[in-house]
Motif scaffolding. Structure first.
Motif, PDB file in Angstrom:
ATOM      1  N   SER A  28      -5.385  -1.240  -0.785  1.00 58.86           N
ATOM      2  CA  SER A  28      -5.700  -0.638   0.511  1.00 58.86           C
ATOM      3  C   SER A  28      -5.792  -1.717   1.593  1.00 58.86           C
ATOM      4  CB  SER A  28      -7.026   0.127   0.433  1.00 58.86           C
ATOM      5  OG  SER A  28      -7.412   0.570   1.717  1.00 58.86           O
ATOM      6  N   GLU A  31       0.831  -1.209   0.000  1.00 55.46           N
ATOM      7  CA  GLU A  31       0.000   0.000   0.000  1.00 55.46           C
ATOM      8  C   GLU A  31       0.867   1.261   0.000  1.00 55.46           C
ATOM      9  OE1 GLU A  31      -3.876   1.584   2.528  1.00 55.46           O
ATOM     10  OE2 GLU A  31      -2.310   0.438   3.564  1.00 55.46           O
ATOM     11  N   PRO A  47      -0.554   3.442  -3.179  1.00 53.14           N
ATOM     12  CA  PRO A  47      -1.698   3.818  -2.334  1.00 53.14           C
ATOM     13  C   PRO A  47      -3.009   3.965  -3.095  1.00 53.14           C
ATOM     14  CG  PRO A  47      -0.222   5.685  -2.662  1.00 53.14           C
ATOM     15  CD  PRO A  47       0.499   4.485  -3.182  1.00 53.14           C
ATOM     16  N   GLU A  48      -2.939   4.194  -4.386  1.00 54.74           N
ATOM     17  CA  GLU A  48      -4.164   4.346  -5.174  1.00 54.74           C
ATOM     18  C   GLU A  48      -4.710   3.012  -5.681  1.00 54.74           C
ATOM     19  OE1 GLU A  48      -5.545   7.313  -5.335  1.00 54.74           O
ATOM     20  OE2 GLU A  48      -3.855   8.069  -4.147  1.00 54.74           O
ATOM     21  N   LYS A  49      -3.927   1.949  -5.539  1.00 58.10           N
ATOM     22  CA  LYS A  49      -4.320   0.688  -6.150  1.00 58.10           C
ATOM     23  C   LYS A  49      -4.562  -0.445  -5.165  1.00 58.10           C
ATOM     24  CE  LYS A  49      -1.990   1.703 -10.535  1.00 58.10           C
ATOM     25  NZ  LYS A  49      -0.998   1.230 -11.531  1.00 58.10           N
TER      26      LYS A  49
END
Length: 340
Positions: free
Chosen positions: A231, A223, A227-229
């Protein structure tokens, strides 16, 4: 090949059930191997860390050059090579791997224990992790070893790595590189879906919780890079392997969901395609394996696959009742098969 029965394995009297035969070797066995590490860059701008150990003569290691880069292969090797694939959240230092490496190098084999993506102590670069059917990485390692000059290669896999090994040789069949001569797989979840249910029952949930804690740490590390892909939010809702595989394994590796992942990658689907002598050893008291992982009728039909189902042994355990120099039965059994 016929089912091998009865098995010669007998556990130590003090380790009387599958849980003890699993836990005690995992927690208390100590094996030291002096690996030489080499980093293999992959075509997708990632890396695999390979740990080499070389054949011994008496108490001395054969003279070898420092492990070279991928662009400077070793000379052709006279020694046979064994490539070892570890289990879920394992690595080359796990006692079952290190014990096998120690035993094989003492009997004239070079060994390459490779670490799956994210398992070598450093997070891999890409969004993907590793999984039970990622045979592209194993094939890349095999081809790399062939490029080093090895002409006699065997494969050994444990648990998830055993499933990976069997799927690899089965899906390639007669197209498998000719340098790969034999394979051995221990404690294999041949049916991934059934085994994911098995580990969610009774005391086996202890293993499940441990695996999920380790996997959570991997998710948190990944993560930070993506962080966008990916979680880790609400990870507490992940309570089973199916939960984890639905949320992470499947979408990260191109599967529709956990069941699609299990169906496409269970090695039992690929056993009929195996074209080299192969030994599968699953203990009947393995706390992580479902009944579907002991296909006795299928075992009698396959021309190249031997199956051995000892009554005892646990998961990646098989401690010997009368060990010689700390050697486990699984190590003696693998050596006997590879040299037969």
């Amino acid at each position: 090949m016929p089912l091998i029965e009865p098995s010669s394995y007998r556990p130590p009297a003090r380790l009387w059930n599958g849980h003890l035969q699993t836990i005690v070797p995992s927690l208390f066995r100590r094996v030291t191997v002096n690996y030489l590490r080499e980093r293999l860059e992959t075509p997708d701008d990632d890396f695999l860390d390979l740990d080499w150990a070389f054949a011994l003569v008496g108490s001395r290691q054969l003279a070898v050059a420092p492990v070279p880069t991928a662009n400077r292969p070793l000379p052709t090797k006279d020694c046979p090579l064994v490539i070892l694939s570890h289990g879920l959240e394992g690595d080359s230092s796990r006692p079952y791997v290190a014990g096998m490496v120690r035993h094989l190098t003492q009997h004239g084999f070079d060994c390459l224990a490779w670490n799956f993506r994210s398992c070598s102590g450093e997070m891999n670069r890409q969004l993907r992790f590793y999984h039970s059917g990622a045979t592209d990485d194993l094939n890349y390692v095999v081809q790399f070893a062939i490029g080093k000059g090895y002409k006699n290669i065997s494969l050994i896999g444990y648990s998830l790595g055993g499933n990976l090994t069997l799927k690899y040789i089965g899906e390639r069949g007669h197209a498998l590189p000719g340098e790969v001569k034999k394979a051995v797989a221990f404690s294999v979840p041949l049916d991934l879906a059934a085994s994911s249910v098995m580990i969610d029952r009774g005391f086996s949930r202890v293993y499940l919780r441990r695996f999920l804690r380790h996997l959570q740490a991997k998710v948190v590390g990944k993560e930070k890079l993506f962080p966008e892909k990916i979680s880790s939010k609400d990870y507490r809702r992940v309570r089973t392997f199916a939960d984890f595989d639905d949320r992470y394994t499947a979408p990260l590796h191109g599967f529709r969901n956990a069941q699609d992942y299990y169906q496409q990658n269970s090695s039992i689907r690929f056993l009929r395609g195996i074209a080299i002598p192969t030994l599968i050893i699953n203990a009947k008291n393995d706390p992580l394996l479902a009944p579907e992982c002991y296909p006795e009728n299928l075992a009698r039909e396959l021309p190249n696959v031997y199956m051995e189902f000892p009554e005892q042994g646990g998961h990646c355990g098989f401690p010997s009742s009368d060990p010689v120099n700390g050697v486990y039965w699984s190590e003696q059994r693998a050596l006997a098969f590879l040299t037969s």
